[in-house]
Scaffold this active site. Structure first.
Site, PDB file in Angstrom:
ATOM      1  N   GLU A  91       0.820  -1.201   0.000  1.00  0.00           N
ATOM      2  CA  GLU A  91       0.000   0.000   0.000  1.00  0.00           C
ATOM      3  C   GLU A  91       0.860   1.259   0.000  1.00  0.00           C
ATOM      4  O   GLU A  91       1.789   1.388   0.784  1.00  0.00           O
ATOM      5  CB  GLU A  91      -0.946   0.004   1.203  1.00  0.00           C
ATOM      6  CG  GLU A  91      -1.954  -1.137   1.214  1.00  0.00           C
ATOM      7  CD  GLU A  91      -2.936  -1.096   0.040  1.00  0.00           C
ATOM      8  OE1 GLU A  91      -3.029  -0.031  -0.622  1.00  0.00           O
ATOM      9  OE2 GLU A  91      -3.600  -2.114  -0.202  1.00  0.00           O
ATOM     10  N   ARG A 101     -18.246  -0.249   4.614  1.00  0.00           N
ATOM     11  CA  ARG A 101     -19.311  -0.900   3.834  1.00  0.00           C
ATOM     12  C   ARG A 101     -20.053  -1.929   4.666  1.00  0.00           C
ATOM     13  O   ARG A 101     -21.243  -2.184   4.447  1.00  0.00           O
ATOM     14  CB  ARG A 101     -18.712  -1.553   2.584  1.00  0.00           C
ATOM     15  CG  ARG A 101     -19.725  -2.201   1.653  1.00  0.00           C
ATOM     16  CD  ARG A 101     -19.059  -2.725   0.391  1.00  0.00           C
ATOM     17  NE  ARG A 101     -17.998  -3.682   0.667  1.00  0.00           N
ATOM     18  CZ  ARG A 101     -18.217  -4.990   0.913  1.00  0.00           C
ATOM     19  NH1 ARG A 101     -19.448  -5.476   0.910  1.00  0.00           N
ATOM     20  NH2 ARG A 101     -17.191  -5.796   1.123  1.00  0.00           N
ATOM     21  N   HIS A 180      -1.565  -5.565   2.001  1.00  0.00           N
ATOM     22  CA  HIS A 180      -2.747  -6.414   1.908  1.00  0.00           C
ATOM     23  C   HIS A 180      -2.364  -7.755   1.277  1.00  0.00           C
ATOM     24  O   HIS A 180      -1.556  -7.798   0.342  1.00  0.00           O
ATOM     25  CB  HIS A 180      -3.825  -5.760   1.039  1.00  0.00           C
ATOM     26  CG  HIS A 180      -4.797  -4.939   1.813  1.00  0.00           C
ATOM     27  ND1 HIS A 180      -4.943  -3.572   1.635  1.00  0.00           N
ATOM     28  CD2 HIS A 180      -5.690  -5.297   2.772  1.00  0.00           C
ATOM     29  CE1 HIS A 180      -5.892  -3.135   2.444  1.00  0.00           C
ATOM     30  NE2 HIS A 180      -6.362  -4.155   3.143  1.00  0.00           N
TER      31      HIS A 180
END
Length: 223
Positions: A91, A101, A180
């Site tokens: 990242e 979400r 990630h």
């Protein structure tokens, strides 16, 4: 889970590597499964301390802050799961926004809320992500530089980490960033095996420790 006691292996500096507990009903989180396997590993005069963070907006940074204070690591690498991604994602930038979400593991679902009120819009990773990318690709791993860490707990931790490193004089010289990782095969596809994730993270960490200034390497995106 706070990892190994800071008094172990006196003389070796620490590397703090974190993963998350499972969330969203999943039975496993590959980020924690991978970093847990690195706990205690010695590399480049450093010792890896692995710790698990809760997938909760209200407590993850408190736990991370406690870990940083306890271990005073030379380098902090936080990791998280990115289902649907096919590669280890290094990242580049953390943004000052929470926009969940789905609820976190405590049921919280902040919308359009800053990670740190009054903080800058974004922080860049201070790890040599381009050199790490080159090392991973040369090692045969699927890897990429990612331009977004999302707006869930992963980005929350990434931003909180970089804010601490940028504003706390006690953290001067401490480098940090976020990676990630894809699903494990039993979670779905695309995926990487646990062995691949462990080996890839180890390679990335060794590269980060050996690299002072990052290299110039094209790794941008069009969208």
């Amino acid at each position: 889970m706070l990892g190994t006691a800071p008094g172990a292996d006196v003389g070796l500096r620490r590397i703090l590597v974190t993963g998350f507990d499972p969330f969203g009903g999943a039975p496993v989180n590959p980020s924690w499964a991978a970093v847990q396997a690195l706990d205690g590993l010695q590399m480049e005069g450093h010792r890896v301390v692995a710790a698990r963070l809760p997938t909760q907006f209200d407590s993850c940074l408190r736990v991370l802050d406690e870990l940083i204070t306890a271990h005073r690591p030379a380098l902090v690498l936080c990791t998280g799961q990115a289902g649907g991604r096919a590669a280890v994602s290094l990242e580049r930038v953390a943004i000052n926004i929470d926009d969940a979400r789905i609820p976190d593991n405590a049921g919280a679902q902040p919308i359009d809320t800053p990670v740190r009120a009054g903080g800058p819009a974004a922080y860049f990773s201070t790890l040599p992500i381009k050199a790490m990318l080159a090392a991973l690709l040369a090692g045969g791993f699927r890897a990429e530089v990612s331009q977004t860490a999302g707006t869930f707990v992963c980005n929350h931790v990434f931003y909180g980490l970089m804010h601490r490193l940028a504003t706390d004089p006690a953290c001067a010289g401490m480098r940090g960033g976020f990676v990630h990782v894809p699903w494990l095969p039993e979670q779905g596809h695309p995926s990487m095996t646990l062995e691949q994730l462990v080996s890839g993270l180890e390679l990335a960490l060794r590269c980060a420790l050996r690299t002072g200034s990052d290299i110039r390497l094209q790794a941008g995106s069009l969208g």
